[in-house]
Design a protein around this motif. Structure first.
Motif, PDB file in Angstrom:
ATOM      1  N   THR A 185       0.839  -1.205   0.000  1.00 20.48           N
ATOM      2  CA  THR A 185       0.000   0.000   0.000  1.00 20.48           C
ATOM      3  C   THR A 185       0.872   1.253   0.000  1.00 20.48           C
ATOM      4  OG1 THR A 185      -1.717  -1.168   1.222  1.00 20.48           O
ATOM      5  CG2 THR A 185      -1.824   1.235   1.217  1.00 20.48           C
ATOM      6  N   LYS A 186       1.923   1.224   0.796  1.00 19.22           N
ATOM      7  CA  LYS A 186       2.832   2.364   0.854  1.00 19.22           C
ATOM      8  C   LYS A 186       3.588   2.515  -0.463  1.00 19.22           C
ATOM      9  CE  LYS A 186       4.619   5.751   3.239  1.00 19.22           C
ATOM     10  NZ  LYS A 186       3.784   6.883   3.667  1.00 19.22           N
ATOM     11  N   ILE A 187       3.974   1.393  -1.051  1.00 17.34           N
ATOM     12  CA  ILE A 187       4.689   1.449  -2.334  1.00 17.34           C
ATOM     13  C   ILE A 187       3.792   2.049  -3.409  1.00 17.34           C
ATOM     14  CG2 ILE A 187       5.814   0.071  -4.126  1.00 17.34           C
ATOM     15  CD1 ILE A 187       6.604  -1.924  -1.918  1.00 17.34           C
ATOM     16  N   LYS A 188       2.499   1.728  -3.360  1.00 15.87           N
ATOM     17  CA  LYS A 188       1.557   2.319  -4.316  1.00 15.87           C
ATOM     18  C   LYS A 188       1.485   3.830  -4.136  1.00 15.87           C
ATOM     19  CE  LYS A 188      -1.467  -1.690  -5.019  1.00 15.87           C
ATOM     20  NZ  LYS A 188      -2.830  -2.236  -4.853  1.00 15.87           N
ATOM     21  N   GLU A 189       1.577   4.282  -2.884  1.00 11.37           N
ATOM     22  CA  GLU A 189       1.596   5.726  -2.638  1.00 11.37           C
ATOM     23  C   GLU A 189       2.849   6.347  -3.246  1.00 11.37           C
ATOM     24  OE1 GLU A 189       1.226   6.499   1.507  1.00 11.37           O
ATOM     25  OE2 GLU A 189      -0.725   5.480   1.706  1.00 11.37           O
ATOM     26  N   TYR A 190       3.973   5.644  -3.113  1.00 14.57           N
ATOM     27  CA  TYR A 190       5.208   6.142  -3.730  1.00 14.57           C
ATOM     28  C   TYR A 190       5.035   6.270  -5.242  1.00 14.57           C
ATOM     29  CZ  TYR A 190       7.666   4.968   0.651  1.00 14.57           C
ATOM     30  OH  TYR A 190       8.093   4.895   1.957  1.00 14.57           O
ATOM     31  N   LEU A 191       4.427   5.245  -5.846  1.00 19.92           N
ATOM     32  CA  LEU A 191       4.238   5.258  -7.304  1.00 19.92           C
ATOM     33  C   LEU A 191       3.344   6.405  -7.745  1.00 19.92           C
ATOM     34  CD1 LEU A 191       3.806   1.413  -7.931  1.00 19.92           C
ATOM     35  CD2 LEU A 191       5.683   2.840  -8.751  1.00 19.92           C
ATOM     36  N   LEU A 192       2.269   6.631  -7.027  1.00 18.49           N
ATOM     37  CA  LEU A 192       1.363   7.732  -7.365  1.00 18.49           C
ATOM     38  C   LEU A 192       2.056   9.078  -7.214  1.00 18.49           C
ATOM     39  CD1 LEU A 192      -1.929   6.450  -5.696  1.00 18.49           C
ATOM     40  CD2 LEU A 192      -1.432   6.595  -8.146  1.00 18.49           C
ATOM     41  N   ALA A 193       2.908   9.192  -6.189  1.00 17.43           N
ATOM     42  CA  ALA A 193       3.655  10.438  -6.004  1.00 17.43           C
ATOM     43  C   ALA A 193       4.637  10.652  -7.150  1.00 17.43           C
ATOM     44  CB  ALA A 193       4.397  10.404  -4.662  1.00 17.43           C
ATOM     45  N   LEU A 194       5.252   9.558  -7.602  1.00 22.20           N
ATOM     46  CA  LEU A 194       6.226   9.666  -8.696  1.00 22.20           C
ATOM     47  C   LEU A 194       5.564  10.144  -9.982  1.00 22.20           C
ATOM     48  CD1 LEU A 194       8.374   6.439  -8.109  1.00 22.20           C
ATOM     49  CD2 LEU A 194       9.174   8.799  -7.943  1.00 22.20           C
ATOM     50  N   ILE A 195       4.432   9.535 -10.333  1.00 23.80           N
ATOM     51  CA  ILE A 195       3.820   9.878 -11.618  1.00 23.80           C
ATOM     52  C   ILE A 195       3.133  11.238 -11.586  1.00 23.80           C
ATOM     53  CG2 ILE A 195       3.496   7.460 -12.217  1.00 23.80           C
ATOM     54  CD1 ILE A 195       0.489   7.878 -11.667  1.00 23.80           C
ATOM     55  N   GLU A 196       3.051  11.859 -10.421  1.00 26.95           N
ATOM     56  CA  GLU A 196       2.541  13.227 -10.366  1.00 26.95           C
ATOM     57  C   GLU A 196       3.639  14.245 -10.631  1.00 26.95           C
ATOM     58  OE1 GLU A 196       0.680  13.766  -6.617  1.00 26.95           O
ATOM     59  OE2 GLU A 196      -1.062  12.498  -7.088  1.00 26.95           O
ATOM     60  N   GLY A 197       4.866  13.789 -10.649  1.00 29.43           N
ATOM     61  CA  GLY A 197       5.995  14.692 -10.883  1.00 29.43           C
ATOM     62  C   GLY A 197       6.610  14.473 -12.245  1.00 29.43           C
ATOM     63  N   GLU A 198       7.933  14.707 -12.341  1.00 31.33           N
ATOM     64  CA  GLU A 198       8.643  14.578 -13.606  1.00 31.33           C
ATOM     65  C   GLU A 198       8.689  13.135 -14.097  1.00 31.33           C
ATOM     66  OE1 GLU A 198      12.420  16.228 -12.630  1.00 31.33           O
ATOM     67  OE2 GLU A 198      11.788  18.298 -13.010  1.00 31.33           O
ATOM     68  N   GLU A 199       8.512  12.192 -13.163  1.00 29.78           N
ATOM     69  CA  GLU A 199       8.566  10.781 -13.532  1.00 29.78           C
ATOM     70  C   GLU A 199       7.291  10.301 -14.225  1.00 29.78           C
ATOM     71  OE1 GLU A 199       9.371  12.002 -10.649  1.00 29.78           O
ATOM     72  OE2 GLU A 199      11.487  11.494 -10.310  1.00 29.78           O
ATOM     73  N   ALA A 200       6.373  11.228 -14.528  1.00 20.49           N
ATOM     74  CA  ALA A 200       5.115  10.845 -15.173  1.00 20.49           C
ATOM     75  C   ALA A 200       5.346  10.202 -16.536  1.00 20.49           C
ATOM     76  CB  ALA A 200       4.213  12.067 -15.320  1.00 20.49           C
ATOM     77  N   VAL A 201       6.491  10.467 -17.136  1.00 24.09           N
ATOM     78  CA  VAL A 201       6.776   9.921 -18.466  1.00 24.09           C
ATOM     79  C   VAL A 201       7.362   8.512 -18.386  1.00 24.09           C
ATOM     80  CG1 VAL A 201       7.128  12.186 -19.479  1.00 24.09           C
ATOM     81  CG2 VAL A 201       9.072  10.975 -18.483  1.00 24.09           C
ATOM     82  N   TYR A 202       7.614   8.023 -17.161  1.00 27.36           N
ATOM     83  CA  TYR A 202       8.281   6.735 -17.002  1.00 27.36           C
ATOM     84  C   TYR A 202       7.303   5.574 -17.145  1.00 27.36           C
ATOM     85  CZ  TYR A 202      12.538   8.940 -15.158  1.00 27.36           C
ATOM     86  OH  TYR A 202      13.684   9.672 -15.008  1.00 27.36           O
ATOM     87  N   GLY A 203       7.811   4.477 -17.698  1.00 34.57           N
ATOM     88  CA  GLY A 203       7.116   3.206 -17.660  1.00 34.57           C
ATOM     89  C   GLY A 203       7.533   2.441 -16.410  1.00 34.57           C
ATOM     90  N   TYR A 204       7.046   1.209 -16.284  1.00 31.67           N
ATOM     91  CA  TYR A 204       7.278   0.485 -15.029  1.00 31.67           C
ATOM     92  C   TYR A 204       8.754   0.156 -14.807  1.00 31.67           C
ATOM     93  CZ  TYR A 204       7.635  -3.974 -17.597  1.00 31.67           C
ATOM     94  OH  TYR A 204       8.025  -4.990 -18.429  1.00 31.67           O
ATOM     95  N   ARG A 205       9.531   0.005 -15.863  1.00 29.32           N
ATOM     96  CA  ARG A 205      10.956  -0.308 -15.693  1.00 29.32           C
ATOM     97  C   ARG A 205      11.689   0.869 -15.043  1.00 29.32           C
ATOM     98  NH1 ARG A 205      12.525  -4.808 -18.846  1.00 29.32           N
ATOM     99  NH2 ARG A 205      10.881  -5.518 -20.271  1.00 29.32           N
ATOM    100  N   LYS A 206      11.423   2.071 -15.525  1.00 32.63           N
ATOM    101  CA  LYS A 206      12.101   3.231 -14.959  1.00 32.63           C
ATOM    102  C   LYS A 206      11.508   3.613 -13.603  1.00 32.63           C
ATOM    103  CE  LYS A 206      13.807   5.086 -19.314  1.00 32.63           C
ATOM    104  NZ  LYS A 206      13.798   6.204 -20.265  1.00 32.63           N
ATOM    105  N   LEU A 207      10.237   3.318 -13.404  1.00 30.01           N
ATOM    106  CA  LEU A 207       9.664   3.532 -12.073  1.00 30.01           C
ATOM    107  C   LEU A 207      10.329   2.606 -11.049  1.00 30.01           C
ATOM    108  CD1 LEU A 207       5.860   3.949 -12.874  1.00 30.01           C
ATOM    109  CD2 LEU A 207       7.422   5.709 -11.993  1.00 30.01           C
ATOM    110  N   THR A 208      10.677   1.403 -11.486  1.00 29.92           N
ATOM    111  CA  THR A 208      11.397   0.484 -10.603  1.00 29.92           C
ATOM    112  C   THR A 208      12.727   1.086 -10.171  1.00 29.92           C
ATOM    113  OG1 THR A 208      10.393  -1.401 -11.754  1.00 29.92           O
ATOM    114  CG2 THR A 208      12.318  -1.860 -10.376  1.00 29.92           C
ATOM    115  N   LYS A 209      13.445   1.661 -11.135  1.00 32.50           N
ATOM    116  CA  LYS A 209      14.730   2.291 -10.804  1.00 32.50           C
ATOM    117  C   LYS A 209      14.533   3.481  -9.868  1.00 32.50           C
ATOM    118  CE  LYS A 209      17.198   0.874 -14.970  1.00 32.50           C
ATOM    119  NZ  LYS A 209      17.979   1.330 -16.155  1.00 32.50           N
ATOM    120  N   SER A 210      13.446   4.218 -10.074  1.00 31.35           N
ATOM    121  CA  SER A 210      13.166   5.362  -9.203  1.00 31.35           C
ATOM    122  C   SER A 210      12.895   4.909  -7.770  1.00 31.35           C
ATOM    123  CB  SER A 210      11.960   6.151  -9.738  1.00 31.35           C
ATOM    124  OG  SER A 210      12.237   6.681 -11.009  1.00 31.35           O
TER     125      SER A 210
END
Length: 315
Positions: A62-87
């Motif tokens: 659940t917390k990791i999902k919050e991290y993911l949602l926070a990421l895609i609200e910023g500059e990482e919105a252009v990332y796919g799941y591979r780059k989100l993993t690195k983030s």
């Protein structure tokens, strides 16, 4: 016991974990089948529901999902799941793999749409054509030769005219890139006296160059050479269909039998001289059964002097 079970669920080897906690394997599996820690058989090991940081701290899904949602609200919105993993690994110091991130992104419905794979240069497939004269269709292919002294191979790129069987050009060298082949073809076009048609010249049919799908022939350089520089038509045969390049394949078979096999190439210079001499012999002197025992050069001269009956080849 429960602590050991958690680590085993996370993927650590059961034998090693049980040795650390001094629990017999038989005891563990007996307890597993008779207590509340019994796994539900779902076709694979259960999803733990958390990951750990590099310091060993648990982070729930659940917390990791919050991290993911926070990421895609910023500059990482252009990332796919591979780059989100690195983030997640870099920013939150998580120990997590791309498969789990893919699953969580899918549950959140935030997966990026997959891009369609497009060929750099859509292949123009070879098709049956009628050839009624020289310089209408050239077939081009690459063959290897072996040099004993260096235990290395050299490349031989050859182009032949399917009507008169002439090897209109060839290149040999220790490397074979698109630029080497296009330079060879440019010389062949000049030697044959062909002119580059302009946009207003719609009556003169374009020379067709037929190749396989080698990297040299799929390159930007080769495409630009054919389409823009020389204004010739380039077509590529489908995979596993060498019969569509039968004439150049036939020449390479003859070359192997009459040139490569009888000779042991001592150096590259020796190999190049032998190959050059043989191709000169093939063009100018060697009898060719399909040309009524003329050499390709003799047959081409007869065609230029209108001494041949009209002939149609289909390929």
């Amino acid at each position: 016991m429960e602590f050991a079970h958690e680590w085993i669920l996370e993927g650590f080897p059961a034998t090693r974990v049980l040795n650390i906690v001094s629990v017999q394997r038989s005891t563990y599996y007996h307890r597993l089948s008779h207590t509340s820690v019994k796994q539900v058989k779902t076709g694979g090991r259960p999803i733990p529901g958390y990951s750990r940081t590099k310091k060993g701290k648990k982070v729930t899904d659940t917390k990791i999902k919050e991290y993911l949602l926070a990421l895609i609200e910023g500059e990482e919105a252009v990332y796919g799941y591979r780059k989100l993993t690195k983030s997640l690994k870099k920013i939150y110091q998580l120990i997590i793999n791309k498969k789990k991130v893919y699953r969580l992104c899918k549950e959140l419905d935030i997966l990026m749409p997959q891009r369609e794979k497009k060929q750099k240069h859509p292949r123009k497939l070879a098709r049956n054509r009628e050839v009624t004269a020289p310089n209408q269709l050239w077939q081009l292919d690459i063959k290897y030769g072996y040099v004993l002294s260096s235990r290395r191979y050299f490349f031989l790129a050859s182009a032949n005219d399917v009507y008169d069987r002439t090897i209109v050009g060839h290149y040999r060298g220790t490397v074979c890139e698109a630029k080497h082949i296009t330079k060879m073809l440019q010389k062949a076009v000049m030697k044959r006296g062909l002119h580059i048609p302009d946009e207003s010249d719609t009556d003169t049919p374009k020379l067709i160059i037929r190749t396989d799908n080698g990297p040299q022939f799929c390159s930007n350089h080769f495409r630009a050479f054919c389409a823009e520089q020389m204004k010739v038509e380039h077509e590529r045969i489908p995979p596993k269909s060498p019969n569509l390049n039968a004439y150049i394949e036939s020449f390479h078979s003859v070359l192997e039998r009459e040139c490569y096999q009888p000779n042991e190439f001592i150096t590259f210079e020796h190999a190049y001289k032998v190959v050059d001499d043989y191709i000169r012999f093939y063009n100018e002197k060697r009898f060719h059964g399909s040309l009524k025992d003329d050499s390709p050069h003799e047959y081409y001269e007869k065609w230029k002097n209108n001494q041949l009956k009209p002939l149609k080849l289909t390929m």
